[in-house]
Scaffold this motif. Structure first.
Motif, PDB file in Angstrom:
ATOM      1  N   THR A  93       0.836  -1.212   0.000  1.00 21.92           N
ATOM      2  CA  THR A  93       0.000   0.000   0.000  1.00 21.92           C
ATOM      3  C   THR A  93       0.865   1.253   0.000  1.00 21.92           C
ATOM      4  N   ALA A 149       1.777   3.945  -3.047  1.00 20.99           N
ATOM      5  CA  ALA A 149       1.114   5.230  -3.320  1.00 20.99           C
ATOM      6  C   ALA A 149       1.924   6.405  -2.775  1.00 20.99           C
ATOM      7  N   THR A 187       1.565   5.689  -9.090  1.00 18.96           N
ATOM      8  CA  THR A 187       0.497   5.022  -8.336  1.00 18.96           C
ATOM      9  C   THR A 187      -0.419   6.075  -7.740  1.00 18.96           C
ATOM     10  N   ASN A 243      -3.960  -1.899  -7.004  1.00 20.65           N
ATOM     11  CA  ASN A 243      -3.059  -0.789  -7.280  1.00 20.65           C
ATOM     12  C   ASN A 243      -3.596  -0.034  -8.487  1.00 20.65           C
ATOM     13  N   SER A 302      -3.370   5.126  -6.066  1.00 19.12           N
ATOM     14  CA  SER A 302      -3.785   4.551  -4.793  1.00 19.12           C
ATOM     15  C   SER A 302      -3.449   3.069  -4.774  1.00 19.12           C
ATOM     16  N   CYS A 303      -3.336   2.533  -3.586  1.00 17.55           N
ATOM     17  CA  CYS A 303      -3.105   1.100  -3.428  1.00 17.55           C
ATOM     18  C   CYS A 303      -3.719   0.683  -2.101  1.00 17.55           C
ATOM     19  N   ARG A 304      -4.545  -0.356  -2.170  1.00 14.62           N
ATOM     20  CA  ARG A 304      -5.187  -0.810  -0.928  1.00 14.62           C
ATOM     21  C   ARG A 304      -5.076  -2.315  -0.793  1.00 14.62           C
TER      22      ARG A 304
END
Length: 145
Positions: free
Chosen positions: A25, A28, A34, A53, A36-38
């Motif tokens: 995560t 980001a 990037t 991602n 967002s990344c969760r």
């Protein structure tokens, strides 16, 4: 397939750097492409953990789902992912330096699929540019830890 690799060395302990980067995560925070990344799963990071991602390339957002394929805490992480147009294999290795710092090597293999395969000839220079920008940003972020 198009591949590239970059190495950065920072004056931060391997335990800190490896823990930070293994939590994908954080991409980001250090990857300029990037958005967002969760983490898609509950629980601790492990083989099988998944991440969504979202990357912005050439003005377009693209979502890739990555899965942790191999994980050696503090030493190495391999994520495989993709979507309907690309498959990606991202590997990070973390090596302690003699002075207590960390050498990070980030390797990526990209395979285009479907109609996107037409862009294969332009991938090497595009991936080089992305990798250079990512390495510069990664090094700056790790120095700030």
């Amino acid at each position: 397939m198009t591949s590239t690799s970059r190495t950065v060395i920072v004056d931060r302990p391997v335990e800190v750097v490896a823990a930070y980067l293994s939590d994908f995560t954080t991409s980001a925070e250090w990857d300029p492409h990037t958005v967002s990344c969760r983490h898609l799963d509950d629980g601790p990071l492990a083989i099988g953990s998944r991440f969504e991602n979202v990357q912005r390339l050439a003005g377009h957002d693209s979502s890739l789902v990555y899965t942790v394929a191999e994980f050696e805490p503090g030493r190495r992480i391999l994520l495989t992912g993709g979507n309907d147009t690309v498959d990606s294999r991202d590997e990070m290795t973390f090596t302690p330096t003699p002075d207590g710092g960390t050498q990070v090597t980030y390797s990526i293999d990209i395979t285009l699929k479907g109609a996107a395969k037409l862009a294969t000839p332009v991938m090497p220079p595009a991936l080089k540019k992305l990798a250079d920008e990512g390495a510069e940003s990664l090094e700056a972020r790790l120095r700030a830890l």
